[in-house]
Design a protein around this motif. Structure first.
Motif, PDB file in Angstrom:
ATOM      1  N   GLN A  49      26.207  37.902  66.944  1.00 42.29           N
ATOM      2  CA  GLN A  49      27.622  38.126  67.686  1.00 42.29           C
ATOM      3  C   GLN A  49      28.115  36.833  68.339  1.00 42.29           C
ATOM      4  N   SER A  50      27.291  35.835  68.279  1.00 46.08           N
ATOM      5  CA  SER A  50      27.872  34.638  69.044  1.00 46.08           C
ATOM      6  C   SER A  50      27.814  33.351  68.303  1.00 46.08           C
ATOM      7  N   ASN A  51      28.300  32.145  68.654  1.00 46.74           N
ATOM      8  CA  ASN A  51      28.296  30.925  67.908  1.00 46.74           C
ATOM      9  C   ASN A  51      26.944  30.390  68.302  1.00 46.74           C
ATOM     10  N   VAL A  52      26.378  29.880  67.048  1.00 46.86           N
ATOM     11  CA  VAL A  52      25.081  29.309  66.996  1.00 46.86           C
ATOM     12  C   VAL A  52      25.305  27.657  67.713  1.00 46.86           C
ATOM     13  N   LEU A  53      24.430  27.337  68.500  1.00 50.04           N
ATOM     14  CA  LEU A  53      24.629  26.048  69.151  1.00 50.04           C
ATOM     15  C   LEU A  53      23.286  25.218  68.404  1.00 50.04           C
ATOM     16  N   ASP A  54      22.381  25.579  68.304  1.00 51.99           N
ATOM     17  CA  ASP A  54      21.335  24.836  67.694  1.00 51.99           C
ATOM     18  C   ASP A  54      20.325  25.477  67.057  1.00 51.99           C
ATOM     19  N   LEU A  55      19.411  24.993  66.268  1.00 52.16           N
ATOM     20  CA  LEU A  55      18.586  25.509  65.353  1.00 52.16           C
ATOM     21  C   LEU A  55      17.210  24.456  65.049  1.00 52.16           C
ATOM     22  N   LYS A  56      15.796  25.079  65.496  1.00 52.68           N
ATOM     23  CA  LYS A  56      14.778  24.208  65.192  1.00 52.68           C
ATOM     24  C   LYS A  56      13.455  25.064  64.775  1.00 52.68           C
ATOM     25  N   SER A  57      12.759  24.505  63.908  1.00 54.31           N
ATOM     26  CA  SER A  57      11.697  25.294  63.160  1.00 54.31           C
ATOM     27  C   SER A  57      10.555  24.375  63.085  1.00 54.31           C
ATOM     28  N   ASP A  58       9.428  25.187  62.744  1.00 55.99           N
ATOM     29  CA  ASP A  58       7.934  24.650  62.265  1.00 55.99           C
ATOM     30  C   ASP A  58       7.684  25.547  61.019  1.00 55.99           C
ATOM     31  N   TYR A  59       6.464  25.456  60.631  1.00 61.25           N
ATOM     32  CA  TYR A  59       6.029  26.286  59.591  1.00 61.25           C
ATOM     33  C   TYR A  59       6.150  27.677  59.985  1.00 61.25           C
ATOM     34  N   ASN A  60       5.592  27.906  61.265  1.00 61.82           N
ATOM     35  CA  ASN A  60       5.414  29.252  61.628  1.00 61.82           C
ATOM     36  C   ASN A  60       6.569  30.103  62.280  1.00 61.82           C
ATOM     37  N   TYR A  61       7.451  29.311  62.932  1.00 63.11           N
ATOM     38  CA  TYR A  61       8.541  30.072  63.565  1.00 63.11           C
ATOM     39  C   TYR A  61       9.832  29.380  63.354  1.00 63.11           C
ATOM     40  N   CYS A  62      10.992  29.987  63.905  1.00 59.17           N
ATOM     41  CA  CYS A  62      12.251  29.341  63.961  1.00 59.17           C
ATOM     42  C   CYS A  62      12.988  29.842  65.083  1.00 59.17           C
ATOM     43  N   TRP A  63      13.631  28.740  65.820  1.00 64.00           N
ATOM     44  CA  TRP A  63      14.227  29.330  67.086  1.00 64.00           C
ATOM     45  C   TRP A  63      15.772  28.768  66.754  1.00 64.00           C
ATOM     46  N   MET A  64      16.512  29.929  67.219  1.00 69.07           N
ATOM     47  CA  MET A  64      18.045  29.740  67.301  1.00 69.07           C
ATOM     48  C   MET A  64      18.504  29.960  68.432  1.00 69.07           C
ATOM     49  N   LEU A  65      19.446  28.867  68.985  1.00 68.09           N
ATOM     50  CA  LEU A  65      20.244  29.266  70.108  1.00 68.09           C
ATOM     51  C   LEU A  65      21.399  29.504  69.790  1.00 68.09           C
ATOM     52  N   THR A  66      22.118  30.344  70.485  1.00 67.15           N
ATOM     53  CA  THR A  66      23.664  30.978  70.228  1.00 67.15           C
ATOM     54  C   THR A  66      23.996  30.873  71.845  1.00 67.15           C
ATOM     55  N   GLU A  67      25.252  31.098  71.752  1.00 61.85           N
ATOM     56  CA  GLU A  67      25.998  31.068  73.283  1.00 61.85           C
ATOM     57  C   GLU A  67      25.482  32.254  74.128  1.00 61.85           C
ATOM     58  N   LYS A  68      24.882  33.154  73.653  1.00 61.95           N
ATOM     59  CA  LYS A  68      24.489  34.218  74.215  1.00 61.95           C
ATOM     60  C   LYS A  68      22.825  34.457  74.491  1.00 61.95           C
ATOM     61  N   TYR A  69      22.233  34.108  73.526  1.00 61.45           N
ATOM     62  CA  TYR A  69      20.791  34.247  73.417  1.00 61.45           C
ATOM     63  C   TYR A  69      19.662  33.073  72.776  1.00 61.45           C
ATOM     64  N   LEU A  70      18.748  32.927  72.993  1.00 59.56           N
ATOM     65  CA  LEU A  70      17.527  32.101  72.455  1.00 59.56           C
ATOM     66  C   LEU A  70      16.699  33.004  71.568  1.00 59.56           C
ATOM     67  N   TYR A  71      16.968  32.972  70.121  1.00 63.30           N
ATOM     68  CA  TYR A  71      16.072  33.747  69.436  1.00 63.30           C
ATOM     69  C   TYR A  71      14.884  33.173  68.778  1.00 63.30           C
ATOM     70  N   GLN A  72      13.739  33.842  68.735  1.00 64.94           N
ATOM     71  CA  GLN A  72      12.622  33.265  68.081  1.00 64.94           C
ATOM     72  C   GLN A  72      12.039  34.334  66.978  1.00 64.94           C
ATOM     73  N   TYR A  73      12.192  33.817  65.728  1.00 65.13           N
ATOM     74  CA  TYR A  73      11.598  34.428  64.548  1.00 65.13           C
ATOM     75  C   TYR A  73      10.357  33.801  63.626  1.00 65.13           C
ATOM     76  N   THR A  74       9.842  34.816  63.312  1.00 63.20           N
ATOM     77  CA  THR A  74       8.692  34.465  62.359  1.00 63.20           C
ATOM     78  C   THR A  74       9.178  33.693  60.979  1.00 63.20           C
ATOM     79  N   TYR A  75       8.297  33.428  60.104  1.00 61.17           N
ATOM     80  CA  TYR A  75       8.599  32.901  58.886  1.00 61.17           C
ATOM     81  C   TYR A  75       8.919  33.927  57.921  1.00 61.17           C
ATOM     82  N   PHE A  76       8.670  35.195  58.360  1.00 64.99           N
ATOM     83  CA  PHE A  76       9.296  36.317  57.401  1.00 64.99           C
ATOM     84  C   PHE A  76      10.698  36.806  58.137  1.00 64.99           C
ATOM     85  N   GLY A  77      11.033  36.174  59.145  1.00 65.72           N
ATOM     86  CA  GLY A  77      12.434  36.386  59.428  1.00 65.72           C
ATOM     87  C   GLY A  77      12.546  37.646  60.563  1.00 65.72           C
ATOM     88  N   SER A  78      11.359  37.858  61.193  1.00 65.11           N
ATOM     89  CA  SER A  78      11.206  39.036  61.950  1.00 65.11           C
ATOM     90  C   SER A  78      11.463  38.516  63.416  1.00 65.11           C
TER      91      SER A  78
END
Length: 260
Positions: free
Chosen positions: A157-186
């Motif tokens: 629900q907020s704008n994305v500021l940055d996106l970084k990843s490796d083979y196992n995880y993806c980190w998405m930084l938004t204006e409100k939160y820093l999210y970490q996901y598995t490569y399954f999207g969990s």
């Protein structure tokens, strides 16, 4: 509160208070670049100047890539040096290069159905890339060979500021939160954004940039430690293993991270 929970809380507070990271200056190099993209373990420097992407190995001739039709790249990802990802947001297009900067694949999201309005791109495993679909406000793992979505996250629900990843995880930084996901999207972690604007990753450790400072987040830890950086302009920052690079638009400064 049970004794076990109390001890865990006490240990967490103690660990946070005790954790300190020292920056040891080891080198600085003058370099003229619009953007420093990456520096690998062999000190190969990837950078851009105008609309040209350069790969400068240590003590070897540089190679370069440019695309006159697409112009200045918005993002370049070199996590997999055999599949360098170049994103041109104005044209909603991704070019994938090999290690000699020859084009091996082109993804034109304008011509792919259903249409995807992409604002951020990062590397994935196999034949995939992470993309943020602005229209759906979703992070998606896209297979560019089959043109199918392998994984989709819950909309943010907020704008994305940055996106970084490796083979196992993806980190998405938004204006409100820093999210970490598995490569399954969990989703596996969600941390409040306290003024961070950019992130850098290496071996699942993170560096976050605030307005004037850098912060370090250890792998599998919620602790975020402020780094005592020297007084210089932080135009860009990169993390390679335990080495932090800071570019001030004139020099590239190299620091060794020492956790105490």
């Amino acid at each position: 509160m049970t004794i076990t929970r109390y001890l865990l809380l006490l240990f967490s507070v103690f660990a946070t208070a005790q954790s300190q990271i020292e920056l040891i200056s080891t080198d600085s190099t003058a370099i003229k670049a619009d953007q420093i993209i990456a520096i690998d373990n062999f000190e190969t420097i990837y950078y851009t100047s105008n609309s040209i992407i350069y790969k400068q190995p240590l003590e070897k001739p540089a190679i370069n890539y440019s695309n006159v039709q697409l112009g200045i790249p918005t993002m370049v990802n070199t996590f997999n040096p055999l599949k360098v990802i170049v994103f041109y947001q104005d044209f909603n297009t991704v070019i994938i290069l090999d290690n000699r900067f020859a084009e091996i694949f082109k993804i034109d999201f304008n011509s792919i159905q259903p249409y995807k309005n992409v604002t951020h791109v990062s590397s994935g495993y196999d034949n995939t890339i992470w993309i943020f679909n602005q229209d759906l406000q979703q992070l998606q793992l896209y297979d560019y060979k089959t043109e199918k979505i392998r994984a989709t996250t819950i909309p943010v629900q907020s704008n994305v500021l940055d996106l970084k990843s490796d083979y196992n995880y993806c980190w998405m930084l938004t204006e409100k939160y820093l999210y970490q996901y598995t490569y399954f999207g969990s989703l596996i972690s969600k941390t409040e954004n306290k003024g961070y604007t950019d992130i850098a990753i290496s071996d699942e450790n993170l560096i976050l940039k605030g307005e004037t400072s850098l912060y370090y987040k250890l792998e599998n830890s919620d602790n975020i430690i402020k780094l005592k950086t020297p007084k210089l302009l932080i135009k860009q920052f990169l993390l390679t293993n335990e080495t932090l690079y800071i570019y001030d638009s004139i020099k590239l400064h190299k620091y060794q991270l020492k956790i105490k």
